[in-house]
Design an enzyme around this catalytic site. Structure first.
Site, PDB file in Angstrom:
ATOM      1  N   LYS A 147      48.164  41.910  47.043  1.00 25.05           N
ATOM      2  CA  LYS A 147      48.868  41.887  45.724  1.00 25.05           C
ATOM      3  C   LYS A 147      50.163  43.109  45.969  1.00 25.05           C
ATOM      4  O   LYS A 147      51.180  43.133  45.281  1.00 25.05           O
ATOM      5  CB  LYS A 147      48.200  41.893  44.422  1.00 25.05           C
ATOM      6  CG  LYS A 147      47.450  40.866  44.298  1.00 25.05           C
ATOM      7  CD  LYS A 147      46.889  40.647  42.937  1.00 25.05           C
ATOM      8  CE  LYS A 147      46.110  39.358  42.930  1.00 25.05           C
ATOM      9  NZ  LYS A 147      45.001  39.060  43.888  1.00 25.05           N
TER      10      LYS A 147
HETATM   11  C1  PLP Z   1      44.682  37.894  44.118  1.00 23.89           C
HETATM   12  C2  PLP Z   1      43.657  37.737  45.524  1.00 23.89           C
HETATM   13  C3  PLP Z   1      43.366  36.431  46.093  1.00 23.89           C
HETATM   14  C4  PLP Z   1      44.002  35.469  45.823  1.00 23.89           C
HETATM   15  O1  PLP Z   1      45.340  35.337  45.961  1.00 23.89           O
HETATM   16  P1  PLP Z   1      46.167  33.850  45.200  1.00 23.89           P
HETATM   17  O2  PLP Z   1      47.264  34.389  45.502  1.00 23.89           O
HETATM   18  O3  PLP Z   1      45.784  34.005  43.724  1.00 23.89           O
HETATM   19  O4  PLP Z   1      45.506  32.721  45.712  1.00 23.89           O
HETATM   20  C5  PLP Z   1      42.507  36.609  47.293  1.00 23.89           C
HETATM   21  N1  PLP Z   1      41.889  37.744  47.765  1.00 23.89           N
HETATM   22  C6  PLP Z   1      42.422  38.931  47.046  1.00 23.89           C
HETATM   23  C7  PLP Z   1      41.761  40.220  47.419  1.00 23.89           C
HETATM   24  C8  PLP Z   1      42.975  39.221  45.874  1.00 23.89           C
HETATM   25  O5  PLP Z   1      43.267  40.400  45.359  1.00 23.89           O
END
Ligand code: PLP
Length: 506
Positions: A147
């Protein structure tokens, strides 16, 4: 001329990028998408002279790598034409052109990615070269999860646009652990922003809590609510629903439905495809496997394809909460109870960004999407029209990886390659093994979290405990700042009102 953005439900005004950025959700409850997809130049081609993809020996995940080391890209030097930031500007520019000054955009983008502790930002690491299987590590940012790649840029874009308008906003959000720290790191010390993050008191892991509460910035406010994550979410929703309060404090969100986040995530699909082309010497199609929760990450891969990147397959990895893999197999959406897993960022009922793909499958007919989603909310299930479902088959597949399989993948990968992977990434690797169609097309699994973010699960899976990277090594010694409040809307609103800085206060 700026690119226009339309709502997936067809009833909200078209907006340009800067307004989409600040608006988040459209007024008709839909999500903004570009009116048309801009084209990428020479998408899958190797960048001659860019060097082989980095496989940095100091990278914690590759610490124990036993295979032949891949020569690392020269670690420093000025960011050149082939740097991550340069590709990022190239890929994102059509989305923002006319809305932000080119030089300012280049500076914001370069700044965003200097916060990463790997010279390649998102290094490509071999998982199994015989099988043409790769990992792209998206976790070298400040909070060790993918993120950061979008939020480090989005925080800066928010601040820039608000300063230009002479405005400021108050970001409010709830977190069950993972997103909160990425949002805080994105907003800290930005003049035009205050950020308040609510988490359930005593119910987030120590590492997750400390990643939020040890940030010393004056504009960062952590609130531990005596309640559950759902209580936190309800409090945030209630604050947004209180019109007077929302306007007085200019509440805003940086959630995963913001198109700016999708835009920033398209970049690493292009970077990965080019890095694979660098290694293989040919620029053919690439497949990706993506551990998926809210569908934002994998949807960015779809967007990259719409822009001209040659993709063979997109594999959606689900944990026990497998609504998406059931959907891809049956074209039927069916909501079930969420169960907690080792990969909590994927414990989601309905993935909000799926709406953007549905919009495309229905030939951009907003009215059809509004009806479909209303039906889903009311009944807990919905079937795709056959013409829409037909659009899924060529590109999409999914696989569910349960808790026991997740642990065995972590163990397996460690035995075979010496790499430690986190449980989210393990779901991606496991899904790739099940769902990969063409063994001759290179497949890249997106590694979404650093193993040290989930040390217990990693240790259970492979018998080794991953270490935090240097920049967080003293996390457990840093002083914490956090206020504990009851599950009480009035008390939380009072807190927000008292702590929000007014202009000029600094
Ligand atoms: C947020 C997150 C996901 C999922 O990603 P999306 O965009 O919501 O599908 C997967 N792995 C980690 C470590 C995350 O923080």
């Amino acid at each position: 001329m700026s690119l226009r953005y339309v709502s997936t439900r067809g009833q909200a005004p078209e907006l340009a990028f800067a307004d989409v950025l600040l608006a988040g959700l459209a007024t008709d409850g839909g999500l903004y998408v570009p009116d048309e997809w801009p084209a990428l130049a020479a998408a899958n081609e190797s960048r001659a002279g860019a060097g082989r993809p980095g496989c940095d020996d100091s990278s914690p995940a590759s610490e124990e790598q036993s295979g032949t080391p891949t020569p690392a890209r020269s670690p420093s030097g000025p960011p050149g034409q082939d740097s991550y930031a340069a590709t990022a500007v190239e890929v994102m520019w059509p989305f923002v052109a006319g809305q932000i000054d080119r030089e300012a955009f280049e500076t914001l983008t370069a700044d965003a990615y200097t916060t990463f502790d790997h010279p390649d930002v998102a290094p490509l690491v071999p998982l199994d070269e015989d099988e043409d299987l790769w990992l792209m590590e998206l976790f070298h940012g400040p909070t060790l999860a993918f993120k950061d790649i979008a939020l480090q840029l989005v925080g800066r874009l928010f601040d820039h646009e608000l300063a230009r308008r002479g405005e400021r906003v108050t970001i409010v959000g709830a977190t069950s652990g993972d997103t909160g720290s990425a949002a805080i790191e994105a907003c800290r010390d930005r003049d035009a922003l205050d950020i308040f993050v609510l988490h359930p008191h005593g119910r987030v892991s120590e590492v997750q809590r400390r990643q939020m509460t040890t940030v010393p910035s004056a504009n960062v406010h952590n609130i531990a609510i005596e309640g559950s994550f759902d209580d936190c979410q309800d409090l945030v929703k209630a604050m947004f629903a209180d019109e007077a309060f929302r306007h007085r404090h200019r509440l805003a969100a940086v959630n995963s439905i913001n198109f700016a986040r999708v835009m920033a995530q398209i970049v690493y699909y292009v970077v990965a495809a080019r890095a694979v082309a660098d290694v293989s010497g040919s620029g053919g199609p690439v497949s990706f496997a993506v551990p998926t929760g809210n569908f934002g990450n994998v949807y960015a891969g779809y967007a990259a394809q719409r822009m001209g990147l040659e993709l063979s397959q997109l594999v959606v990895g689900s944990n026990t909460n497998d609504i998406l893999t059931r959907f891809l197999a049956s074209s039927r959406l069916e909501i079930r109870e969420v169960v907690p897993t080792m990969s909590p960022s994927m414990d989601i009922q309905v993935s909000s960004n799926l709406e953007r793909l549905l919009f495309e499958l229905y030939d951009r007919q907003g009215a059809a999407i509004a009806t479909l989603l209303k039906w889903l909310r009311a009944t807990g299930e919905a079937d795709l029209a056959p013409e829409a479902a037909a659009g899924l088959a060529p590109l999409w597949s999914g696989a569910r990886v349960d808790e026991a399989q997740t642990l065995s993948v972590i163990g397996d990968v460690h035995r075979r390659s010496g790499l430690m992977i986190d449980p989210h990434t393990a779901v991606g690797v496991g899904a790739a093994a099940t769902a990969r169609r063409d063994p001759d097309t290179p497949l890249v699994v997106l590694a979404t979290a650093h193993p040290a973010k989930f040390p217990e699960a990693v240790e259970r899976g492979c018998g080794r405990r991953p270490l935090l990277p240097d920049h967080l090594a003293d996390l457990h010694d840093r002083p914490e700042r956090c206020s504990v409040l009851g599950n009480d809307l009035a008390a939380v609103q009072r807190f927000v009102a008292d702590r929000t800085r007014t202009r000029g206060e600094g």
